[in-house]
Design a protein around this motif. Structure first.
Motif, short mmCIF file in Angstrom:
data_model
loop_
_atom_site.label_atom_id
_atom_site.label_comp_id
_atom_site.label_asym_id
_atom_site.label_seq_id
_atom_site.Cartn_x
_atom_site.Cartn_y
_atom_site.Cartn_z
N CYS A 22 0.79 -1.19 -0.01
CA CYS A 22 0.12 -0.18 0.23
C CYS A 22 1.14 1.07 0.01
CB CYS A 22 -0.66 -0.09 1.16
SG CYS A 22 -1.79 1.41 1.43
N ALA A 23 0.58 2.19 -0.95
CA ALA A 23 1.81 3.20 -1.23
C ALA A 23 0.91 4.45 -0.89
CB ALA A 23 2.20 3.46 -2.60
N ALA A 24 1.22 5.33 0.14
CA ALA A 24 0.52 6.38 0.61
C ALA A 24 1.09 7.74 0.02
CB ALA A 24 0.43 6.55 2.06
N SER A 25 0.29 8.63 -0.56
CA SER A 25 0.85 9.95 -1.14
C SER A 25 -0.15 10.95 -0.44
CB SER A 25 0.85 9.78 -2.43
OG SER A 25 -0.42 9.80 -2.95
N GLY A 26 0.45 12.23 -0.79
CA GLY A 26 -0.49 13.31 -0.51
C GLY A 26 0.07 14.07 0.82
N ARG A 27 0.21 13.08 1.78
CA ARG A 27 0.91 13.59 3.00
C ARG A 27 1.37 12.29 3.76
NH1 ARG A 27 -2.88 16.56 7.04
NH2 ARG A 27 -0.93 16.28 8.35
N THR A 28 2.35 12.62 4.64
CA THR A 28 3.06 11.22 5.35
C THR A 28 2.07 10.75 6.17
OG1 THR A 28 4.65 10.76 6.81
CG2 THR A 28 3.65 12.84 7.34
N VAL A 29 1.87 9.48 6.25
CA VAL A 29 1.16 8.67 7.15
C VAL A 29 2.00 8.01 8.11
CG1 VAL A 29 -0.46 7.97 5.47
CG2 VAL A 29 1.35 6.52 5.73
N SER A 30 3.05 8.73 8.49
CA SER A 30 3.88 7.88 9.43
C SER A 30 3.36 7.98 10.70
CB SER A 30 5.44 8.80 9.49
OG SER A 30 6.00 8.71 8.39
N PHE A 31 2.44 8.90 11.10
CA PHE A 31 2.11 9.05 12.47
C PHE A 31 0.56 8.49 12.41
CE2 PHE A 31 5.70 11.04 14.09
CZ PHE A 31 5.90 11.96 13.29
N TYR A 32 0.14 7.85 11.42
CA TYR A 32 -1.11 7.23 11.26
C TYR A 32 -1.34 5.84 11.67
CZ TYR A 32 -2.88 11.51 8.89
OH TYR A 32 -3.19 12.73 8.64
N ALA A 33 -2.05 5.27 12.32
CA ALA A 33 -2.14 3.85 12.15
C ALA A 33 -2.68 3.31 10.93
CB ALA A 33 -3.26 3.41 13.37
N MET A 34 -2.44 2.22 10.43
CA MET A 34 -2.96 1.57 9.14
C MET A 34 -3.82 0.37 9.34
SD MET A 34 -1.77 3.99 7.05
CE MET A 34 -1.93 3.16 5.37
N GLY A 35 -4.45 -0.01 8.38
CA GLY A 35 -5.27 -1.38 8.41
C GLY A 35 -5.22 -1.88 6.97
N TRP A 36 -5.52 -3.18 7.10
CA TRP A 36 -5.95 -4.00 6.08
C TRP A 36 -7.19 -4.35 6.14
CZ3 TRP A 36 -3.77 -3.94 1.21
CH2 TRP A 36 -2.28 -3.39 0.91
N PHE A 37 -8.31 -4.57 5.04
CA PHE A 37 -9.55 -5.07 5.37
C PHE A 37 -9.74 -5.88 4.15
CE2 PHE A 37 -11.51 -2.90 8.94
CZ PHE A 37 -10.62 -1.94 9.25
N ARG A 38 -10.76 -6.60 4.16
CA ARG A 38 -11.37 -7.34 2.82
C ARG A 38 -12.59 -7.82 2.64
NH1 ARG A 38 -8.59 -13.25 4.45
NH2 ARG A 38 -10.06 -13.90 5.98
N GLN A 39 -12.92 -7.88 1.38
CA GLN A 39 -14.43 -7.82 1.02
C GLN A 39 -14.66 -8.79 0.07
OE1 GLN A 39 -16.84 -4.33 0.02
NE2 GLN A 39 -18.56 -5.36 0.57
N ALA A 40 -15.30 -9.91 0.42
CA ALA A 40 -15.32 -11.21 -0.56
C ALA A 40 -16.85 -11.07 -1.39
CB ALA A 40 -15.41 -12.47 0.17
N PRO A 41 -17.00 -11.71 -2.27
CA PRO A 41 -18.50 -11.27 -2.95
C PRO A 41 -19.45 -11.77 -2.07
CG PRO A 41 -16.85 -12.55 -4.60
CD PRO A 41 -16.33 -12.59 -3.10
N GLY A 42 -20.64 -10.90 -1.97
CA GLY A 42 -21.56 -10.98 -1.08
C GLY A 42 -21.52 -11.16 0.19
N LYS A 43 -20.21 -10.59 0.87
CA LYS A 43 -19.95 -10.47 2.14
C LYS A 43 -19.85 -8.78 2.62
CE LYS A 43 -18.59 -15.39 2.91
NZ LYS A 43 -17.49 -16.02 3.53
N GLU A 44 -19.82 -8.65 3.76
CA GLU A 44 -19.61 -7.17 4.49
C GLU A 44 -17.99 -7.32 4.40
OE1 GLU A 44 -23.38 -6.19 6.88
OE2 GLU A 44 -21.34 -6.43 7.93
#
Length: 124
Positions: A22-44
Motif C-alpha cells: 500500500c503506497a500512501a501519497s498526499g501527506r505522510t502517514v508516518s503518524f497514522y495507524a494503518m489497516g488492511w480489510f477485505r471484502q468477499a463477494p456477497g459479504k461485508e
C-alpha cells in the motif's frame, strides 16, 4: 488528503503466498495507524490486520493469525501485508486504510482514508 494505492494482488494456488503493498501519497502517514480489510463477494467488508504508527503494535483477525503479517516502512510511506499459506476462503478484494490516529483499530468506521482495493484470488 491521503491517497492510498494497493498492489500485489493476483491469482495464487492454495498454500501459496502473496505480498500486498500500500503506497500512501498526499501527506505522510508516518503518524497514522494503518489497516488492511477485505471484502468477499456477497459479504461485508471485514477487518484483517492493523498496525500502529510505530509498528510496535499489531493485531489480526483470528482467521489469519500465524499466516499473515502486517508491516510498514514509514520512510517510504508504505504498508505491507505478507500472506502465507493462503486458503480459498482468503479470496477477496483487499483494501488498505489509514486512520488519523496513532493507535490501532479493528473496525472500519475508525479509518479515514481508503484505497481502491486489489483482488486476491486463491484457487483450490
Amino acid at each position: 488528503q491521503v491517497q492510498l494505492v494497493e498492489s500485489g494482488g493476483g491469482l495464487v494456488q492454495a498454500g501459496g503466498s502473496l505480498r500486498l503493498a500500500c503506497a500512501a501519497s498526499g501527506r505522510t502517514v508516518s503518524f497514522y495507524a494503518m489497516g488492511w480489510f477485505r471484502q468477499a463477494p456477497g459479504k461485508e467488508r471485514e477487518f484483517v490486520a492493523t498496525i500502529s504508527w510505530s509498528g510496535g503494535v499489531t493485531a489480526y483477525t483470528d482467521s489469519v493469525k500465524g499466516r499473515f503479517s502486517i508491516s510498514r516502512d514509514n520512510a517510504k510511506n508504505m504498508v505491507y501485508l505478507q500472506m502465507n499459506s493462503l486458503k480459498p476462503e482468503d479470496t477477496a478484494v483487499y483494501y488498505c486504510a489509514a486512520r488519523r490516529s496513532a493507535s490501532t483499530r479493528t473496525t472500519s468506521d475508525g479509518y479515514d482514508y481508503w484505497g481502491q482495493g486489489t483482488q486476491v484470488t486463491v484457487s483450490s
